[in-house]
Design an enzyme around this catalytic site. Sequence first.
Site, PDB file in Angstrom:
ATOM      1  N   TRP A 160      45.941 -18.883  13.177  1.00 31.47           N
ATOM      2  CA  TRP A 160      45.478 -20.131  12.520  1.00 31.47           C
ATOM      3  C   TRP A 160      44.550 -20.929  13.418  1.00 31.47           C
ATOM      4  CZ3 TRP A 160      47.482 -18.830   8.193  1.00 31.47           C
ATOM      5  CH2 TRP A 160      48.836 -18.549   8.034  1.00 31.47           C
TER       6      TRP A 160
ATOM      7  N   GLY B 169      40.276 -33.695 -17.325  1.00 25.04           N
ATOM      8  CA  GLY B 169      39.751 -32.325 -17.222  1.00 25.04           C
ATOM      9  C   GLY B 169      38.627 -32.223 -16.212  1.00 25.04           C
TER      10      GLY B 169
ATOM     11  N   GLU C  59      48.573 -29.641  12.951  1.00 23.78           N
ATOM     12  CA  GLU C  59      48.901 -30.625  14.002  1.00 23.78           C
ATOM     13  C   GLU C  59      50.301 -31.199  13.792  1.00 23.78           C
ATOM     14  OE1 GLU C  59      46.640 -32.664  16.343  1.00 23.78           O
ATOM     15  OE2 GLU C  59      45.054 -31.195  16.227  1.00 23.78           O
TER      16      GLU C  59
HETATM   17  C1  FAD Z   1      43.674 -24.431   8.471  1.00 19.93           C
HETATM   18  C2  FAD Z   1      44.527 -24.429   9.673  1.00 19.93           C
HETATM   19  C3  FAD Z   1      43.985 -24.729  10.911  1.00 19.93           C
HETATM   20  C4  FAD Z   1      44.796 -24.719  12.049  1.00 19.93           C
HETATM   21  N1  FAD Z   1      44.218 -24.927  13.284  1.00 19.93           N
HETATM   22  C5  FAD Z   1      44.974 -24.712  14.401  1.00 19.93           C
HETATM   23  C6  FAD Z   1      44.362 -24.724  15.692  1.00 19.93           C
HETATM   24  O1  FAD Z   1      43.152 -24.949  15.836  1.00 19.93           O
HETATM   25  N2  FAD Z   1      45.139 -24.465  16.766  1.00 19.93           N
HETATM   26  C7  FAD Z   1      46.480 -24.198  16.661  1.00 19.93           C
HETATM   27  O2  FAD Z   1      47.115 -23.959  17.668  1.00 19.93           O
HETATM   28  N3  FAD Z   1      47.092 -24.184  15.443  1.00 19.93           N
HETATM   29  C8  FAD Z   1      46.371 -24.431  14.318  1.00 19.93           C
HETATM   30  N4  FAD Z   1      46.964 -24.386  13.073  1.00 19.93           N
HETATM   31  C9  FAD Z   1      48.393 -24.079  12.985  1.00 19.93           C
HETATM   32  C10 FAD Z   1      49.250 -25.230  12.470  1.00 19.93           C
HETATM   33  O3  FAD Z   1      49.382 -26.218  13.450  1.00 19.93           O
HETATM   34  C11 FAD Z   1      50.610 -24.623  12.021  1.00 19.93           C
HETATM   35  O4  FAD Z   1      50.369 -23.950  10.809  1.00 19.93           O
HETATM   36  C12 FAD Z   1      51.666 -25.662  11.843  1.00 19.93           C
HETATM   37  O5  FAD Z   1      52.063 -26.169  13.085  1.00 19.93           O
HETATM   38  C13 FAD Z   1      52.924 -25.120  11.136  1.00 19.93           C
HETATM   39  O6  FAD Z   1      53.354 -23.922  11.696  1.00 19.93           O
HETATM   40  P1  FAD Z   1      53.690 -22.661  10.738  1.00 19.93           P
HETATM   41  O7  FAD Z   1      52.503 -22.497   9.856  1.00 19.93           O
HETATM   42  O8  FAD Z   1      54.105 -21.529  11.576  1.00 19.93           O
HETATM   43  O9  FAD Z   1      54.902 -23.157   9.840  1.00 19.93           O
HETATM   44  P2  FAD Z   1      56.472 -23.105  10.221  1.00 19.93           P
HETATM   45  O10 FAD Z   1      56.682 -23.709  11.560  1.00 19.93           O
HETATM   46  O11 FAD Z   1      56.989 -21.734   9.979  1.00 19.93           O
HETATM   47  O12 FAD Z   1      57.075 -24.077   9.129  1.00 19.93           O
HETATM   48  C14 FAD Z   1      57.353 -23.688   7.783  1.00 19.93           C
HETATM   49  C15 FAD Z   1      58.053 -24.845   7.078  1.00 19.93           C
HETATM   50  O13 FAD Z   1      59.308 -25.120   7.737  1.00 19.93           O
HETATM   51  C16 FAD Z   1      59.345 -26.481   8.111  1.00 19.93           C
HETATM   52  N5  FAD Z   1      60.117 -26.643   9.354  1.00 19.93           N
HETATM   53  C17 FAD Z   1      60.012 -25.912  10.507  1.00 19.93           C
HETATM   54  N6  FAD Z   1      60.878 -26.370  11.431  1.00 19.93           N
HETATM   55  C18 FAD Z   1      61.540 -27.404  10.873  1.00 19.93           C
HETATM   56  C19 FAD Z   1      62.550 -28.321  11.319  1.00 19.93           C
HETATM   57  N7  FAD Z   1      63.035 -28.258  12.561  1.00 19.93           N
HETATM   58  N8  FAD Z   1      62.980 -29.276  10.461  1.00 19.93           N
HETATM   59  C20 FAD Z   1      62.479 -29.354   9.205  1.00 19.93           C
HETATM   60  N9  FAD Z   1      61.532 -28.538   8.726  1.00 19.93           N
HETATM   61  C21 FAD Z   1      61.050 -27.585   9.546  1.00 19.93           C
HETATM   62  C22 FAD Z   1      57.898 -26.884   8.292  1.00 19.93           C
HETATM   63  O14 FAD Z   1      57.728 -28.294   8.212  1.00 19.93           O
HETATM   64  C23 FAD Z   1      57.246 -26.143   7.138  1.00 19.93           C
HETATM   65  O15 FAD Z   1      57.409 -26.876   5.956  1.00 19.93           O
HETATM   66  C24 FAD Z   1      46.174 -24.438  11.924  1.00 19.93           C
HETATM   67  C25 FAD Z   1      46.735 -24.148  10.670  1.00 19.93           C
HETATM   68  C26 FAD Z   1      45.924 -24.132   9.566  1.00 19.93           C
HETATM   69  C27 FAD Z   1      46.544 -23.754   8.235  1.00 19.93           C
END
Ligand code: FAD
Length: 404
Positions: A162, A361, A384
């Site tokens: 990501w 729409g 973030e």
């Molecule tokens: C378009 C885009 C750009 C990005 N750019 C960057 C970048 O430049 N650099 C970078 O390093 N990352 C980047 N990211 C990554 C982004 O920061 C992560 O997607 C985000 O931190 C969530 O991690 P995950 O997708 O693994 O979700 P997960 O951590 O797997 O979470 C899945 C769900 O579980 C919930 N959850 C997880 N743990 C808990 C908890 N303890 N309590 C309650 N709920 C919880 C989350 O809130 C979410 O709803 C980007 C992502 C996208 C989609």
Amino acid sequence: MGDFSLDLNEDQLQIQKWVHDFAEEVVRPAGAEWDEREETPWPIIEEAAQIGLYSWEFVANAFSDPQGLTFALACEELCWGDAGIAMSILGSTLAVSGIAGNGTPEQIAEWVPQCFGTPDKIQLGAFGVSEPDAGSDVSSLRTRAVYDEAKDEWVLNGTKTWITNGGIADVHVIVASVEPELKARGHASFVIPPGTPGLRQGQKFKKHGIRASHTAEVILEDVRVPGSCLLGGKEKLDARLAKAREGQSTRVQAAMSTFESSRPLVGAQALGIARAAYEYSLEYAKERVQFGRPIIENQGIAFKLADMKTEIDAARLLVWRACWMGANKKPFLNGEGSMSKLKAGEVAVRVTEEAIQILGGYGYVREYPVERWHRDAKIYTIFEGTSEIQRLVIARNISGMHIK
Ligand SMILES: Cc1cc2nc3c(=O)[nH]c(=O)nc-3n(C[C@H](O)[C@H](O)[C@H](O)COP(=O)(O)OP(=O)(O)OC[C@H]3O[C@@H](n4cnc5c(N)ncnc54)[C@H](O)[C@@H]3O)c2cc1C
């Protein structure tokens, strides 16, 4: 007269207008095209570089505002134009935050300008923390950095996912584990200089929104960088690791210190999308006639707009407060940085959805921009730190308890 004021000063107003004009004349008209193309909008970044908006000088100047508001104003205006293009222009600043937050003055002077290049040779920066199995749970990073003492080099292996500008950036800032047993306290940040062998782009993602912004995997295979690429230097790292091994608390971890300073700015971006949708739907509601009168004359529509404006202004106050606190080194004792990003992200999603409703729409089709703004807004509750993670940070701060 009291001291408290929310008036912007002359410098702030001038920069706000300058960025707004660029957003209105260049960014907004290009939004739909680059959303469809799902490609980095190089010509627009070049235009931003030509006027000095895409440059390290602008970022340094904006960050020197003692009130901390100037960069937030720029973020809001650019995203008011188009969030996907704005992310392409702003993406390099994530790498800058990683370098400025953890690097020595020499490292900052060497690497920050390289995240932008020059108007004739545009360069990009990327900041890589997230991994396939380490998103919200940053402490479980698997990317390893091992020190080769004989050569004074670090060797990095792992997969990041990501990553904004991942693989197409010239400067990658990568957070890796140097001592896995210490979890997040064993992390360090590294600059991977342009053209370093072993770093390559993996899959490029096709996204729901901010589609003009490039998001991809970054694969690191035996990536060797000089010892000088460890941000903050080896001495500082060794001291920090020694403290962590003894179980003493250490300064905030590498990735976390970057996110702390950037969250209010991410909130400011979300505000820009929300404001665009609010303004567009307000004008539409005044003009669209049904049952012989403009639809805004129905309280059902007018009250939506009243709520949208109120929520946007409330979110902006939280964003500005956090920016001001950050610039004045006031600790976020209640998670104020997280509050600002949480509120602004959720407001952007709600306001853009209401905007679709007001357009009916016409709100649902690509001839009008609000459906795109709704798709763009959604990322602001995810990256973030998701909304849940922001709530976790706030809850831990206000309670002093280890909420899970
Ligand atoms: C378009 C885009 C750009 C990005 N750019 C960057 C970048 O430049 N650099 C970078 O390093 N990352 C980047 N990211 C990554 C982004 O920061 C992560 O997607 C985000 O931190 C969530 O991690 P995950 O997708 O693994 O979700 P997960 O951590 O797997 O979470 C899945 C769900 O579980 C919930 N959850 C997880 N743990 C808990 C908890 N303890 N309590 C309650 N709920 C919880 C989350 O809130 C979410 O709803 C980007 C992502 C996208 C989609």
